[in-house]
Design an enzyme around this catalytic site. Structure first.
Site, mmCIF file in Angstrom:
data_model
loop_
_atom_site.group_PDB
_atom_site.id
_atom_site.type_symbol
_atom_site.label_atom_id
_atom_site.label_comp_id
_atom_site.label_asym_id
_atom_site.label_seq_id
_atom_site.Cartn_x
_atom_site.Cartn_y
_atom_site.Cartn_z
ATOM 1 N N ASN A 87 23.892 22.922 -5.040
ATOM 2 C CA ASN A 87 23.290 22.964 -3.709
ATOM 3 C C ASN A 87 21.765 22.999 -3.731
ATOM 4 O O ASN A 87 21.122 22.569 -2.763
ATOM 5 C CB ASN A 87 23.817 24.207 -2.976
ATOM 6 C CG ASN A 87 23.071 24.488 -1.688
ATOM 7 O OD1 ASN A 87 23.281 23.846 -0.668
ATOM 8 N ND2 ASN A 87 22.177 25.478 -1.720
ATOM 9 N N TYR A 150 12.829 12.526 -2.006
ATOM 10 C CA TYR A 150 14.069 13.150 -1.541
ATOM 11 C C TYR A 150 15.179 12.110 -1.476
ATOM 12 O O TYR A 150 16.275 12.311 -2.020
ATOM 13 C CB TYR A 150 13.843 13.776 -0.166
ATOM 14 C CG TYR A 150 15.043 14.527 0.374
ATOM 15 C CD1 TYR A 150 15.362 15.797 -0.107
ATOM 16 C CD2 TYR A 150 15.847 13.983 1.370
ATOM 17 C CE1 TYR A 150 16.452 16.498 0.383
ATOM 18 C CE2 TYR A 150 16.942 14.677 1.866
ATOM 19 C CZ TYR A 150 17.236 15.929 1.367
ATOM 20 O OH TYR A 150 18.325 16.630 1.853
#
Length: 244
Positions: A87, A150
């Site tokens: 995560n 990202y």
């Protein structure tokens, strides 16, 4: 419900935000949860808040040595790892021409290299068990474009998930990716953000942002035996925006 009863689950980036909620939901479903994070203060606080069944380990996810320490500690305590949720992640909202190589590589190390290390080092454990579930948190920007750095790494997570699933499936190890869209977080409630969020909702087919629990519920499902025939797949939670 006890869909994760007695399963041992490691969740990176678990000190706060979505990682913390994933841990809470896994705990509610009966799991023994290990949260890891570089943020020791936040991790200790979350460990205290969530109570029995949760332990915190300080962990730089870009460090192979730290990964080995986390896995060795969990095995020493419980003897197995049933679920790994990769995560941890970061981004810099910086234009392409302004993003430094240093910051670009920081994104790559935390968002991408960490997933590789986690899967590489957990694989022998899960092979020995002949069971396990790896959930890699990507993003809707692993399917459509977003911020430089990202987006790159979230596409990579999607690809690594598919590659690892093909290699690990014969050992009854499942590997899937989760692709959240816009999630209702405290940041969206800020006065200076409300107008932009309302405008953003108009572009989402379901005309709303995701509730955090909608993402955590998917994570729990994928760790659980209910998802026993799902591997190498993208699970998108974006209200339909990537379907446009």
């Amino acid at each position: 419900m006890n869909r994760l009863q007695d399963k041992v689950v490691i969740i990176t980036g678990g000190a706060q935000g979505m990682g913390k909620l994933h841990a809470k939901r896994a705990l509610e479903e009966g799991a023994k949860v290990v949260i890891t994070d570089v943020n020791e203060e936040g991790g200790r606080q979350t460990e205290k808040e969530l109570g029995d069944g949760v332990i915190f380990l300080k962990h730089d996810v870009s460090s192979e040595a730290d990964w080995k320490n986390v896995i060795d500690t969990v095995i020493a305590k419980w003897g197995r790892v049933d679920g790994l949720v990769n995560n941890a992640g970061i981004t810099f909202n910086t234009p392409l021409e302004e993003l430094s190589l240093e910051n670009y590589l920081k994104i790559v190390n935390i968002n991408q290299v960490s997933v590789f290390l986690g899967m590489k080092l957990i694989a022998p454990i899960m092979k020995k068990q002949e069971t396990g579930s790896i959930v890699n948190i990507s993003s809707m920007n692993g399917i459509v474009g977003g911020a430089i750095g990202y987006t790159d790494t979230k596409f990579a997570v999607r690809g690594m998930t598919k590659a690892a699933s093909r290699e690990l499936s014969p050992y009854n190890i499942r590997v899937n990716s989760v692709h959240p869209g816009v999630i209702q977080t405290p940041m969206l409630d800020r006065e200076d953000a409300k107008a932009a969020i309302e405008q953003m909702k108009k572009a989402i087919p379901m005309r709303r942002v995701a509730q955090p629990e909608e993402v955590s519920n998917m994570v729990v499902f994928l760790i659980s035996d209910e998802a026993s025939y799902s591997t190498g797949s993208e699970f998108v939670i974006d209200g339909g925006i990537t379907a446009l």
